[in-house]
Design a protein around this motif. Structure first.
Motif, PDB file in Angstrom:
ATOM      1  N   ASN A  18      44.993  15.044   5.848  1.00  0.00           N
ATOM      2  CA  ASN A  18      44.025  14.596   6.572  1.00  0.00           C
ATOM      3  C   ASN A  18      44.174  14.200   8.033  1.00  0.00           C
ATOM      4  O   ASN A  18      43.472  14.575   8.869  1.00  0.00           O
ATOM      5  N   GLY A  19      45.516  14.285   8.491  1.00  0.00           N
ATOM      6  CA  GLY A  19      45.985  14.342   9.739  1.00  0.00           C
ATOM      7  C   GLY A  19      45.914  15.682  10.330  1.00  0.00           C
ATOM      8  O   GLY A  19      45.691  15.791  11.536  1.00  0.00           O
ATOM      9  N   GLU A  20      46.205  16.514   9.410  1.00  0.00           N
ATOM     10  CA  GLU A  20      45.930  18.018   9.998  1.00  0.00           C
ATOM     11  C   GLU A  20      46.872  18.387  11.382  1.00  0.00           C
ATOM     12  O   GLU A  20      46.548  18.959  12.351  1.00  0.00           O
ATOM     13  N   ARG A  21      47.987  17.628  11.025  1.00  0.00           N
ATOM     14  CA  ARG A  21      48.922  17.886  12.161  1.00  0.00           C
ATOM     15  C   ARG A  21      50.013  19.421  12.105  1.00  0.00           C
ATOM     16  O   ARG A  21      50.568  19.815  12.947  1.00  0.00           O
ATOM     17  N   TYR A  22      50.017  19.364  10.906  1.00  0.00           N
ATOM     18  CA  TYR A  22      50.989  20.585  10.460  1.00  0.00           C
ATOM     19  C   TYR A  22      50.052  21.621   9.648  1.00  0.00           C
ATOM     20  O   TYR A  22      49.322  21.548   8.663  1.00  0.00           O
ATOM     21  N   ASN A  23      50.136  22.806  10.313  1.00  0.00           N
ATOM     22  CA  ASN A  23      49.517  24.020   9.441  1.00  0.00           C
ATOM     23  C   ASN A  23      50.581  24.707   8.282  1.00  0.00           C
ATOM     24  O   ASN A  23      49.981  25.377   7.296  1.00  0.00           O
ATOM     25  N   ARG A  24      51.779  24.304   8.413  1.00  0.00           N
ATOM     26  CA  ARG A  24      52.699  25.106   7.445  1.00  0.00           C
ATOM     27  C   ARG A  24      53.644  23.804   6.790  1.00  0.00           C
ATOM     28  O   ARG A  24      54.095  23.015   7.544  1.00  0.00           O
ATOM     29  N   ILE A  25      53.384  23.753   5.532  1.00  0.00           N
ATOM     30  CA  ILE A  25      54.163  22.496   5.046  1.00  0.00           C
ATOM     31  C   ILE A  25      54.951  23.158   3.812  1.00  0.00           C
ATOM     32  O   ILE A  25      54.467  24.238   2.867  1.00  0.00           O
ATOM     33  N   GLN A  26      56.204  22.726   3.494  1.00  0.00           N
ATOM     34  CA  GLN A  26      56.951  23.024   2.217  1.00  0.00           C
ATOM     35  C   GLN A  26      56.999  21.581   1.590  1.00  0.00           C
ATOM     36  O   GLN A  26      57.636  20.618   2.162  1.00  0.00           O
ATOM     37  N   MET A  27      56.370  21.526   0.481  1.00  0.00           N
ATOM     38  CA  MET A  27      56.513  20.470  -0.556  1.00  0.00           C
ATOM     39  C   MET A  27      57.146  20.453  -1.610  1.00  0.00           C
ATOM     40  O   MET A  27      56.968  21.299  -2.503  1.00  0.00           O
ATOM     41  N   LEU A  28      58.113  19.477  -1.903  1.00  0.00           N
ATOM     42  CA  LEU A  28      59.054  19.518  -3.050  1.00  0.00           C
ATOM     43  C   LEU A  28      58.559  18.248  -4.014  1.00  0.00           C
ATOM     44  O   LEU A  28      58.514  17.041  -3.716  1.00  0.00           O
ATOM     45  N   THR A  29      58.250  18.532  -5.273  1.00  0.00           N
ATOM     46  CA  THR A  29      58.085  17.374  -6.310  1.00  0.00           C
ATOM     47  C   THR A  29      58.960  17.754  -7.157  1.00  0.00           C
ATOM     48  O   THR A  29      59.672  18.881  -7.599  1.00  0.00           O
ATOM     49  N   HIS A  30      59.321  16.705  -8.102  1.00  0.00           N
ATOM     50  CA  HIS A  30      59.705  16.746  -9.234  1.00  0.00           C
ATOM     51  C   HIS A  30      59.018  16.194 -10.351  1.00  0.00           C
ATOM     52  O   HIS A  30      58.582  14.915 -10.552  1.00  0.00           O
ATOM     53  N   PRO A  31      58.685  17.281 -11.295  1.00  0.00           N
ATOM     54  CA  PRO A  31      57.560  16.967 -12.261  1.00  0.00           C
ATOM     55  C   PRO A  31      57.796  15.934 -13.206  1.00  0.00           C
ATOM     56  O   PRO A  31      56.852  15.029 -13.493  1.00  0.00           O
ATOM     57  N   LEU A  32      58.977  15.275 -13.328  1.00  0.00           N
ATOM     58  CA  LEU A  32      59.270  14.139 -14.192  1.00  0.00           C
ATOM     59  C   LEU A  32      58.540  12.989 -13.607  1.00  0.00           C
ATOM     60  O   LEU A  32      58.476  11.995 -14.303  1.00  0.00           O
ATOM     61  N   TRP A  33      58.447  12.861 -12.284  1.00  0.00           N
ATOM     62  CA  TRP A  33      57.770  11.531 -11.727  1.00  0.00           C
ATOM     63  C   TRP A  33      56.151  11.501 -11.951  1.00  0.00           C
ATOM     64  O   TRP A  33      55.669  10.609 -11.958  1.00  0.00           O
ATOM     65  N   TRP A  34      55.863  12.703 -12.377  1.00  0.00           N
ATOM     66  CA  TRP A  34      54.291  12.775 -12.240  1.00  0.00           C
ATOM     67  C   TRP A  34      53.418  12.859 -13.686  1.00  0.00           C
ATOM     68  O   TRP A  34      52.346  12.518 -13.849  1.00  0.00           O
ATOM     69  N   VAL A  35      54.293  13.017 -14.741  1.00  0.00           N
ATOM     70  CA  VAL A  35      53.645  13.041 -16.151  1.00  0.00           C
ATOM     71  C   VAL A  35      53.155  11.724 -16.900  1.00  0.00           C
ATOM     72  O   VAL A  35      52.368  11.826 -17.766  1.00  0.00           O
ATOM     73  N   ASP A  36      54.084  10.763 -16.449  1.00  0.00           N
ATOM     74  CA  ASP A  36      53.853   9.520 -17.049  1.00  0.00           C
ATOM     75  C   ASP A  36      53.511   8.574 -16.190  1.00  0.00           C
ATOM     76  O   ASP A  36      54.206   7.991 -15.280  1.00  0.00           O
ATOM     77  N   GLU A  37      52.116   8.028 -16.074  1.00  0.00           N
ATOM     78  CA  GLU A  37      51.814   7.182 -14.843  1.00  0.00           C
ATOM     79  C   GLU A  37      52.338   5.841 -14.862  1.00  0.00           C
ATOM     80  O   GLU A  37      52.657   5.252 -16.006  1.00  0.00           O
ATOM     81  N   SER A  38      52.645   5.530 -13.710  1.00  0.00           N
ATOM     82  CA  SER A  38      53.089   4.088 -13.248  1.00  0.00           C
ATOM     83  C   SER A  38      54.324   3.496 -14.007  1.00  0.00           C
ATOM     84  O   SER A  38      54.683   2.696 -14.410  1.00  0.00           O
ATOM     85  N   LEU A  39      55.228   4.544 -13.728  1.00  0.00           N
ATOM     86  CA  LEU A  39      56.570   4.545 -14.574  1.00  0.00           C
ATOM     87  C   LEU A  39      57.700   4.108 -13.241  1.00  0.00           C
ATOM     88  O   LEU A  39      57.438   4.551 -12.112  1.00  0.00           O
ATOM     89  N   SER A  40      58.695   3.327 -13.585  1.00  0.00           N
ATOM     90  CA  SER A  40      59.888   3.476 -12.614  1.00  0.00           C
ATOM     91  C   SER A  40      60.712   4.690 -12.695  1.00  0.00           C
ATOM     92  O   SER A  40      60.245   5.625 -13.622  1.00  0.00           O
TER      93      SER A  40
END
Length: 248
Positions: free
Chosen positions: A187-209
């Motif tokens: 939304n800020g559109e400050r960067y045209n080139r982004i490297q984004m790292l995710t770890h899938p285990l954080w995303w598959v079960d909602e609202s977990l610690s």
């Protein structure tokens, strides 16, 4: 914990919204290479520390959005066997969807061994088993020599300043965005080139610690491999159900 102007929950609905927003702003999701001609690029990278099943689920979501990313798997993971029947199938399914595979390399066990030689050995093994051509390495828990650009390898290094020149780096490490959320970036559109790292285990079960997410990953790994034990090992007996007690 979430920082930045816009919150971004750790679930697939939020992740899909991020992808759709990026596409609406004309970002291209590309695979790592040495020559990028596009103006607006997102290199989407997934380090698979614990949970190949979660990786497959994320790969399927990305495939449904018609984008590609790179999945970095460990040869020496303490939690999954990359060459078991089930993990082998997961890797091949991810490749079949058009995603790429990279090496998630743990240099922590090396003593006086040559890092480049061990990286080459692991990549050659993966290339031979899966009939692929790995060109990119992501270091697991990189030490100061890697972060300070002192360790050089012949492959593309996701932490190397020259390889990643011009890319803004963002990571979901331990379920915390250290500066901006991905939605803030777009939304800020400050960067045209982004490297984004995710770890899938954080995303598959909602609202977990983070602790609960690790527990779920361990249970998923057991359940996945148990299917082979039931079908091939008569002495294993009937299906087990495990729970994790994290008390001392």
């Amino acid at each position: 914990k979430l920082t930045g102007v816009l919150s971004m929950e750790f679930n697939f609905k939020s992740y899909k919204s991020f992808i759709q927003l990026a596409l609406s702003k004309d970002y291209k999701f590309l695979i790592y290479n040495t020559n990028y001609s596009e103006d607006k690029i997102i290199l989407l990278r997934h380090d698979i520390d614990a949970d190949p099943t979660a990786a497959l689920m994320m790969a399927e979501l990305e495939y449904s959005c018609s984008i590609k990313s790179t999945y970095f798997f460990m040869v020496r993971s303490p939690l999954y066997n990359l060459f078991s029947r089930s993990c082998d199938k997961i890797i091949r399914d991810i490749i079949g969807m058009g995603h790429h595979i990279g090496l998630h390399f743990d240099a922590g066990y090396l003593c006086n061994e040559n890092i480049q030689s061990e990286i080459d050995r692991q990549i050659e093994f993966l290339n031979d088993i899966f009939q692929i051509d790995i060109s990119t390495v992501s270091f697991h828990q990189p030490d100061s020599s890697i972060l300070n650009n002192e360790t050089k390898i012949r492959q593309i290094n996701t932490y190397d300043k020259a390889d990643m020149e011009g890319f803004f780096y963002i990571s979901d490490t331990n379920m915390e965005w250290k500066s901006l959320t991905p939605l803030d970036l777009l939304n800020g559109e400050r960067y045209n080139r982004i490297q984004m790292l995710t770890h899938p285990l954080w995303w598959v079960d909602e609202s977990l610690s983070t602790t609960d997410a690790w527990d779920k990953a361990i249970i998923r790994n057991f359940n996945r491999e148990q299917l082979q034990l039931i079908s091939t090992e008569r002495a294993f007996g009937v299906k087990r159900y495990i729970s994790i007690d994290s008390s001392d």
